[in-house]
Design a protein around this motif. Sequence first.
Motif, PDB file in Angstrom:
ATOM      1  N   CYS A 124       0.826  -1.211   0.000  1.00 50.97           N
ATOM      2  CA  CYS A 124       0.000   0.000   0.000  1.00 50.97           C
ATOM      3  C   CYS A 124       0.860   1.262   0.000  1.00 50.97           C
ATOM      4  CB  CYS A 124      -0.932  -0.020   1.221  1.00 50.97           C
ATOM      5  SG  CYS A 124      -1.940   1.464   1.418  1.00 50.97           S
ATOM      6  N   PHE A 125       1.855   1.316   0.884  1.00 50.29           N
ATOM      7  CA  PHE A 125       2.687   2.511   0.983  1.00 50.29           C
ATOM      8  C   PHE A 125       3.591   2.665  -0.228  1.00 50.29           C
ATOM      9  CE2 PHE A 125       2.699   3.853   5.705  1.00 50.29           C
ATOM     10  CZ  PHE A 125       1.331   3.693   5.744  1.00 50.29           C
ATOM     11  N   ALA A 126       4.036   1.541  -0.791  1.00 50.97           N
ATOM     12  CA  ALA A 126       4.839   1.616  -2.006  1.00 50.97           C
ATOM     13  C   ALA A 126       4.024   2.230  -3.139  1.00 50.97           C
ATOM     14  CB  ALA A 126       5.341   0.229  -2.388  1.00 50.97           C
ATOM     15  N   ILE A 127       2.759   1.800  -3.241  1.00 50.94           N
ATOM     16  CA  ILE A 127       1.879   2.349  -4.268  1.00 50.94           C
ATOM     17  C   ILE A 127       1.649   3.835  -4.040  1.00 50.94           C
ATOM     18  CG2 ILE A 127      -0.502   2.315  -5.152  1.00 50.94           C
ATOM     19  CD1 ILE A 127      -0.473  -0.731  -4.641  1.00 50.94           C
ATOM     20  N   TYR A 128       1.437   4.209  -2.783  1.00 46.95           N
ATOM     21  CA  TYR A 128       1.183   5.616  -2.477  1.00 46.95           C
ATOM     22  C   TYR A 128       2.411   6.483  -2.715  1.00 46.95           C
ATOM     23  CZ  TYR A 128      -3.527   6.124  -0.672  1.00 46.95           C
ATOM     24  OH  TYR A 128      -4.883   6.230  -0.570  1.00 46.95           O
ATOM     25  N   THR A 129       3.570   6.028  -2.244  1.00 41.98           N
ATOM     26  CA  THR A 129       4.763   6.863  -2.336  1.00 41.98           C
ATOM     27  C   THR A 129       5.222   7.048  -3.775  1.00 41.98           C
ATOM     28  OG1 THR A 129       5.452   6.051  -0.162  1.00 41.98           O
ATOM     29  CG2 THR A 129       7.112   7.162  -1.481  1.00 41.98           C
ATOM     30  N   PHE A 130       5.119   5.982  -4.576  1.00 44.68           N
ATOM     31  CA  PHE A 130       5.597   6.055  -5.956  1.00 44.68           C
ATOM     32  C   PHE A 130       4.466   5.802  -6.949  1.00 44.68           C
ATOM     33  CE2 PHE A 130       9.309   4.734  -3.408  1.00 44.68           C
ATOM     34  CZ  PHE A 130      10.171   5.796  -3.704  1.00 44.68           C
ATOM     35  N   GLY A 131       3.252   6.231  -6.581  1.00 44.26           N
ATOM     36  CA  GLY A 131       2.092   5.991  -7.420  1.00 44.26           C
ATOM     37  C   GLY A 131       2.266   6.428  -8.867  1.00 44.26           C
ATOM     38  N   PRO A 132       2.639   7.688  -9.125  1.00 44.56           N
ATOM     39  CA  PRO A 132       2.814   8.111 -10.521  1.00 44.56           C
ATOM     40  C   PRO A 132       3.884   7.310 -11.254  1.00 44.56           C
ATOM     41  CG  PRO A 132       2.608  10.020  -9.076  1.00 44.56           C
ATOM     42  CD  PRO A 132       2.730   8.814  -8.175  1.00 44.56           C
ATOM     43  N   ALA A 133       4.996   6.990 -10.566  1.00 46.09           N
ATOM     44  CA  ALA A 133       6.058   6.211 -11.203  1.00 46.09           C
ATOM     45  C   ALA A 133       5.584   4.792 -11.519  1.00 46.09           C
ATOM     46  CB  ALA A 133       7.287   6.167 -10.293  1.00 46.09           C
TER      47      ALA A 133
ATOM     48  N   LEU B 104      11.666  -0.417  -3.454  1.00 45.41           N
ATOM     49  CA  LEU B 104      10.813  -0.439  -4.634  1.00 45.41           C
ATOM     50  C   LEU B 104      11.478   0.166  -5.873  1.00 45.41           C
ATOM     51  CD1 LEU B 104       7.155  -0.417  -5.018  1.00 45.41           C
ATOM     52  CD2 LEU B 104       8.283   1.468  -6.206  1.00 45.41           C
ATOM     53  N   PRO B 105      12.158   1.332  -5.778  1.00 45.47           N
ATOM     54  CA  PRO B 105      12.817   1.845  -6.988  1.00 45.47           C
ATOM     55  C   PRO B 105      13.848   0.870  -7.549  1.00 45.47           C
ATOM     56  CG  PRO B 105      12.690   3.556  -5.307  1.00 45.47           C
ATOM     57  CD  PRO B 105      12.309   2.261  -4.645  1.00 45.47           C
ATOM     58  N   TYR B 106      14.572   0.170  -6.664  1.00 45.64           N
ATOM     59  CA  TYR B 106      15.549  -0.812  -7.119  1.00 45.64           C
ATOM     60  C   TYR B 106      14.851  -1.991  -7.802  1.00 45.64           C
ATOM     61  CZ  TYR B 106      19.155   1.557  -4.357  1.00 45.64           C
ATOM     62  OH  TYR B 106      20.043   2.475  -3.852  1.00 45.64           O
ATOM     63  N   SER B 107      13.721  -2.421  -7.232  1.00 47.51           N
ATOM     64  CA  SER B 107      12.987  -3.542  -7.816  1.00 47.51           C
ATOM     65  C   SER B 107      12.441  -3.184  -9.191  1.00 47.51           C
ATOM     66  CB  SER B 107      11.850  -3.971  -6.877  1.00 47.51           C
ATOM     67  OG  SER B 107      11.145  -5.072  -7.399  1.00 47.51           O
ATOM     68  N   LEU B 108      11.889  -1.981  -9.315  1.00 49.42           N
ATOM     69  CA  LEU B 108      11.375  -1.549 -10.613  1.00 49.42           C
ATOM     70  C   LEU B 108      12.494  -1.490 -11.650  1.00 49.42           C
ATOM     71  CD1 LEU B 108       8.916   1.333  -9.605  1.00 49.42           C
ATOM     72  CD2 LEU B 108       8.306  -0.913 -10.509  1.00 49.42           C
ATOM     73  N   LYS B 109      13.656  -1.008 -11.220  1.00 49.36           N
ATOM     74  CA  LYS B 109      14.783  -0.853 -12.133  1.00 49.36           C
ATOM     75  C   LYS B 109      15.397  -2.198 -12.511  1.00 49.36           C
ATOM     76  CE  LYS B 109      19.214   1.588 -12.587  1.00 49.36           C
ATOM     77  NZ  LYS B 109      20.165   2.517 -11.914  1.00 49.36           N
ATOM     78  N   SER B 110      15.491  -3.122 -11.531  1.00 48.99           N
ATOM     79  CA  SER B 110      16.204  -4.383 -11.746  1.00 48.99           C
ATOM     80  C   SER B 110      15.313  -5.483 -12.312  1.00 48.99           C
ATOM     81  CB  SER B 110      16.827  -4.862 -10.432  1.00 48.99           C
ATOM     82  OG  SER B 110      17.721  -3.909  -9.911  1.00 48.99           O
ATOM     83  N   PHE B 111      14.057  -5.548 -11.834  1.00 45.96           N
ATOM     84  CA  PHE B 111      13.190  -6.664 -12.209  1.00 45.96           C
ATOM     85  C   PHE B 111      12.026  -6.277 -13.111  1.00 45.96           C
ATOM     86  CE2 PHE B 111      14.677  -7.630  -7.779  1.00 45.96           C
ATOM     87  CZ  PHE B 111      15.662  -8.537  -8.160  1.00 45.96           C
ATOM     88  N   GLY B 112      11.610  -5.007 -13.046  1.00 46.97           N
ATOM     89  CA  GLY B 112      10.459  -4.586 -13.825  1.00 46.97           C
ATOM     90  C   GLY B 112       9.183  -4.593 -12.998  1.00 46.97           C
ATOM     91  N   ILE B 113       8.108  -4.096 -13.579  1.00 52.86           N
ATOM     92  CA  ILE B 113       6.876  -3.897 -12.829  1.00 52.86           C
ATOM     93  C   ILE B 113       6.180  -5.211 -12.494  1.00 52.86           C
ATOM     94  CG2 ILE B 113       5.478  -3.584 -14.923  1.00 52.86           C
ATOM     95  CD1 ILE B 113       5.063  -1.783 -11.507  1.00 52.86           C
ATOM     96  N   GLY B 114       6.193  -6.190 -13.407  1.00 50.96           N
ATOM     97  CA  GLY B 114       5.488  -7.456 -13.148  1.00 50.96           C
ATOM     98  C   GLY B 114       6.027  -8.194 -11.940  1.00 50.96           C
ATOM     99  N   PRO B 115       7.334  -8.515 -11.914  1.00 47.34           N
ATOM    100  CA  PRO B 115       7.900  -9.187 -10.739  1.00 47.34           C
ATOM    101  C   PRO B 115       7.752  -8.379  -9.455  1.00 47.34           C
ATOM    102  CG  PRO B 115       9.366  -9.416 -12.618  1.00 47.34           C
ATOM    103  CD  PRO B 115       8.291  -8.459 -13.026  1.00 47.34           C
ATOM    104  N   THR B 116       7.824  -7.049  -9.573  1.00 51.18           N
ATOM    105  CA  THR B 116       7.656  -6.208  -8.378  1.00 51.18           C
ATOM    106  C   THR B 116       6.263  -6.382  -7.791  1.00 51.18           C
ATOM    107  OG1 THR B 116       9.240  -4.561  -9.190  1.00 51.18           O
ATOM    108  CG2 THR B 116       7.673  -3.839  -7.508  1.00 51.18           C
TER     109      THR B 116
END
Length: 443
Positions: free
Chosen positions: A263-272, A394-406
């Motif tokens: 929930c907080f990951a979605i809120y903090t980086f919602g637009p990204a 979360l930024p590292y996960s998005l960068k390294s694995f992509g949105i699906g695995p995250t």
Amino acid sequence: MALAKTSVEDSPFTPFLMKLSVYSSGGPFLDGYILVIIGIALMQLGPELQLDTFWTGMIGAAALAGLFLGGAVFGYITDLVGRKLMYTIDLIAIIICSVLQMFVTTPGELFFLRFAIGIAVGADYPIATALLAEFAPRKYRGILLGGLIVMWYLGACTANLVGFAFANTPGGWRWMLGSAAIPALILVIGRWGTPESARWLVSKGRIDEARSVLKQVYGPNVDIENLGEVTSVQTRYRKLLEPEYLKRIIFVGGYWMAQVVPCFAIYTFGPAILGAFGLEKGNLAILGDGLISLFFLLGCIPALLLINSMGRRPMLNWSFLFMTLAMFILGFLPDASTMIIISAFALYAFFSGPPSVLDWVYPNELFPTEIRASAVGLCTAISRIGAALGTFLLPYSLKSFGIGPTMLICAVITLMGLILSLFMAPETKGMTLAEASSVSQIG
């Protein structure tokens, strides 16, 4: 043995209770506001302060890490020195730090101020919720405590509106971050003159003062014996480690963490996150994030209406089931249509409402007066340290694995919350505060 009905536990809804509920909700409002506003502000301040992935994660998680410390430390202090004293001090700190954010020039300065704000908000959770729980009759306790999360989502929605207003303003991120001082100042004024908790006064042996508060709040015919708690008990933090209370800490802190990490990951980086799904960035991403915030808010409404009839346990179990399903959809279908992606986010957001409501109900009901704020603070701390780590990574996960695995990682975390709820969630509906917190009442 169940306690007989008392004048306090079965008293009517009064203007005092309404005022206390409104101003106790200030901490959750500010939490939702400061968490979401930083995600929007990062879109501007990132390039201006030349933030790399490390500092983006650190600043995004700073307030959550502060919440861990504030909840863990100041919950215990609140049980020692009282609810009233701490009720406004923490807000003054939020005002000062919010204004100072407008003048930062380095990532380190902003991280420090966000961390300090998090400490103050984390302190407010056990202070305000314990005070409200100890004044609220059982008929209204679940609704009033659960209603605090509505203010969290309202704060988040307000932050989206403020962020949208300043999104195209040069240096607008400074005004976004400094704006949190305005609701904090209103709360300081509104909280002035709130009486101390009668239950806390009794637990400290201050009977005459407790009697005075009871008569002031509930009327001249109410006395100590109407409270349901008449013993003086020393506050001992290690009591939280006793087997039955430790079990409750593991349950509340565990499911709360499993809920708020995604929930907080979605809120903090919602637009990204929406941008990573291929949805347009910029103002439209902010509006999409605001729409998701609205579903988070709407999900709380049926939970508040059903909390006394449906009960705490089934509400938690069913909600985690649908939240897990939504996360798996996002994880397995990252290239789906915009409608499917938004619908899955909306499904997750809507069913996050009931657990969010119970985040404030369970810890206040399951622990006695002498350790109530300590328990709320510790459970808050457990949930926020997990959320802070998740937000940082979360930024590292998005960068390294992509949105699906995250999103699949978030789904697994949510599934863990479902399992914990199925095996450990107790039922406390209809109980007095003394009954619900008694180790003999709930297995």
